[in-house]
Design a protein around this motif. Structure first.
Motif, PDB file in Angstrom:
ATOM      1  N   ILE A 194       0.814  -1.221   0.000  1.00 54.06           N
ATOM      2  CA  ILE A 194       0.000   0.000   0.000  1.00 54.06           C
ATOM      3  C   ILE A 194       0.848   1.271   0.000  1.00 54.06           C
ATOM      4  N   ALA A 195       2.157   1.156   0.221  1.00 52.15           N
ATOM      5  CA  ALA A 195       3.040   2.331   0.197  1.00 52.15           C
ATOM      6  C   ALA A 195       4.475   1.850   0.097  1.00 52.15           C
ATOM      7  N   LYS A 196       5.327   2.733  -0.407  1.00 54.65           N
ATOM      8  CA  LYS A 196       6.745   2.416  -0.483  1.00 54.65           C
ATOM      9  C   LYS A 196       7.549   3.698  -0.358  1.00 54.65           C
ATOM     10  N   ASP A 197       8.878   3.548  -0.220  1.00 57.11           N
ATOM     11  CA  ASP A 197       9.716   4.736  -0.122  1.00 57.11           C
ATOM     12  C   ASP A 197       9.765   5.434  -1.475  1.00 57.11           C
ATOM     13  N   VAL A 247      12.055  -0.379   0.869  1.00 56.65           N
ATOM     14  CA  VAL A 247      11.255  -0.404   2.100  1.00 56.65           C
ATOM     15  C   VAL A 247       9.818  -0.115   1.693  1.00 56.65           C
ATOM     16  N   PHE A 248       8.898  -0.953   2.143  1.00 58.42           N
ATOM     17  CA  PHE A 248       7.501  -0.741   1.751  1.00 58.42           C
ATOM     18  C   PHE A 248       6.562  -1.194   2.860  1.00 58.42           C
ATOM     19  N   ARG A 249       5.294  -0.841   2.712  1.00 57.22           N
ATOM     20  CA  ARG A 249       4.280  -1.143   3.722  1.00 57.22           C
ATOM     21  C   ARG A 249       3.208  -2.019   3.103  1.00 57.22           C
ATOM     22  N   ASP A 259       8.532  -3.810  11.235  1.00 55.46           N
ATOM     23  CA  ASP A 259       7.653  -3.031  12.113  1.00 55.46           C
ATOM     24  C   ASP A 259       6.216  -3.458  11.850  1.00 55.46           C
ATOM     25  N   VAL A 260       5.434  -3.565  12.929  1.00 54.80           N
ATOM     26  CA  VAL A 260       4.062  -4.068  12.787  1.00 54.80           C
ATOM     27  C   VAL A 260       3.085  -3.147  13.507  1.00 54.80           C
ATOM     28  N   GLY A 261       2.023  -2.763  12.812  1.00 53.38           N
ATOM     29  CA  GLY A 261       0.916  -2.035  13.407  1.00 53.38           C
ATOM     30  C   GLY A 261      -0.308  -2.932  13.448  1.00 53.38           C
ATOM     31  N   THR A 262      -1.417  -2.365  13.860  1.00 47.91           N
ATOM     32  CA  THR A 262      -2.636  -3.158  13.969  1.00 47.91           C
ATOM     33  C   THR A 262      -3.078  -3.709  12.629  1.00 47.91           C
ATOM     34  N   ASN A 263      -3.058  -2.845  11.605  1.00 44.03           N
ATOM     35  CA  ASN A 263      -3.526  -3.265  10.284  1.00 44.03           C
ATOM     36  C   ASN A 263      -2.524  -2.970   9.174  1.00 44.03           C
ATOM     37  N   TYR A 264      -1.267  -2.880   9.543  1.00 47.53           N
ATOM     38  CA  TYR A 264      -0.223  -2.682   8.538  1.00 47.53           C
ATOM     39  C   TYR A 264       1.091  -3.240   9.079  1.00 47.53           C
ATOM     40  N   GLN A 303       3.527  -5.814  -6.169  1.00 51.80           N
ATOM     41  CA  GLN A 303       2.195  -5.344  -5.782  1.00 51.80           C
ATOM     42  C   GLN A 303       1.566  -6.233  -4.713  1.00 51.80           C
ATOM     43  N   GLU A 304       1.758  -7.530  -4.828  1.00 50.80           N
ATOM     44  CA  GLU A 304       1.266  -8.464  -3.828  1.00 50.80           C
ATOM     45  C   GLU A 304       2.427  -9.320  -3.329  1.00 50.80           C
TER      46      GLU A 304
END
Length: 280
Positions: free
Chosen positions: A119-122, A129-131, A158-163, A263-264
């Motif tokens: 969903i995002a990248k540098d 590095v990407f998310r 790194d880990v968040g609740t939904n990312y 992408q995936e």
């Protein structure tokens, strides 16, 4: 009564005159007819010319309007077909990528996995590095391995609740303990964004007598601290003996994954058992 007689007499005289005129030979009336013709023919020709020009202009305008209307319809059809073609090509490309992920899932059936979208990248051209759109709610944890496009992509940092954030193996700070699949001889794959402009990564820490040669499949090693063993990283190339000591050799690695169009991805939810952390 008197007036009626006068009227009838006048009408009688007119009828006689008309009979007399029609009885006159045609040659006597030719000068009159010619004079009338000389006057009327140019006028009639002018009227016909103007009328013909107006008719052509009206016909041309009508044809133009019809052509413009047809052109608008055709353009709308072209736009619709272009949009449909773009959508179909996008779906075809997505299907191709999902087939690759499915095949990758089959290649590593021994590991549990979760699919995720990037969903995002540098800001660089590549995915160093990407998310991704999966996080702790989906069972994602730090140090989980990420694969795509036929091989290893990186590791969750790194880990968040939904990312979650993934550092790929091409990042300057990345090092992966690896080995040649055929011989089992070990090496280190080092990330280098400047070198990756040539589509390669650095391959080093090999003994001179190690059996690592061009074309060998390089996979994650059993002694890696964070990366699960046996995951394809890429292929060895330009392996040479280091001239400065003549005891070691180094070369380059061509990654299996495509880092310009990710992408995936698949996140392997199995974590490597604690061990010597050779990898950052």
């Amino acid at each position: 009564m008197k007036h009626t007689r006068y009227f009838l007499a006048g009408l009688t005289i007119l009828c006689v005159f008309m009979i007399a005129v029609t009885s006159i030979r045609g040659s006597l009336l030719n000068p009159l007819r010619n004079a009338v013709g000389a006057l009327l023919v140019p006028v009639q020709s002018g009227i016909n010319a103007v009328g013909g020009g107006i008719y052509k202009e009206v016909s041309a305008m009508t044809e133009l309007r019809q052509a413009l209307s047809e052109n608008e319809k055709l353009q709308a059809q072209v736009d619709e077909l272009t949009e449909e073609n773009t959508r179909l090509r996008s779906e075809e490309q997505e299907l191709s990528r999902l087939r690759e992920l499915y095949q990758l899932d089959q290649d590593y059936m021994e590991y549990n996995k979760v699919g995720a979208r990037i969903i995002a990248k540098d800001s660089s051209s590549w995915f160093s590095v990407f998310r991704i759109d999966k996080g702790s709610e989906d069972g994602i944890r730090e140090n989980m391995n990420v694969i795509a496009g036929g091989g290893l992509v990186g590791i969750v940092t790194d880990v968040g609740t939904n990312y979650a954030t993934v550092r790929s193996i091409i990042d300057d700070s990345s090092q992966v303990s690896a080995m040649a699949q055929q011989s089992g001889d070990t090496c280190i794959v080092s990330g280098d964004l400047r070198l990756f402009k040539e589509g390669r990564l650095r391959l080093s820490y090999m003994e001179k007598d190690d059996d690592v040669k061009d074309g060998d499949m390089i996979v994650t090693s059993n002694i890696s601290g964070k990366f699960l063993p046996g995951i394809l990283i890429g292929y060895a190339t330009d392996i040479t003996v280091d001239y400065h000591d003549n005891l070691t050799k180094s070369g380059y690695l061509i990654p299996a994954a495509r880092f310009d169009r990710l992408q995936e991805v698949l996140v392997i939810t199995d974590l490597k058992d604690a061990g010597p952390e050779l990898d950052e």
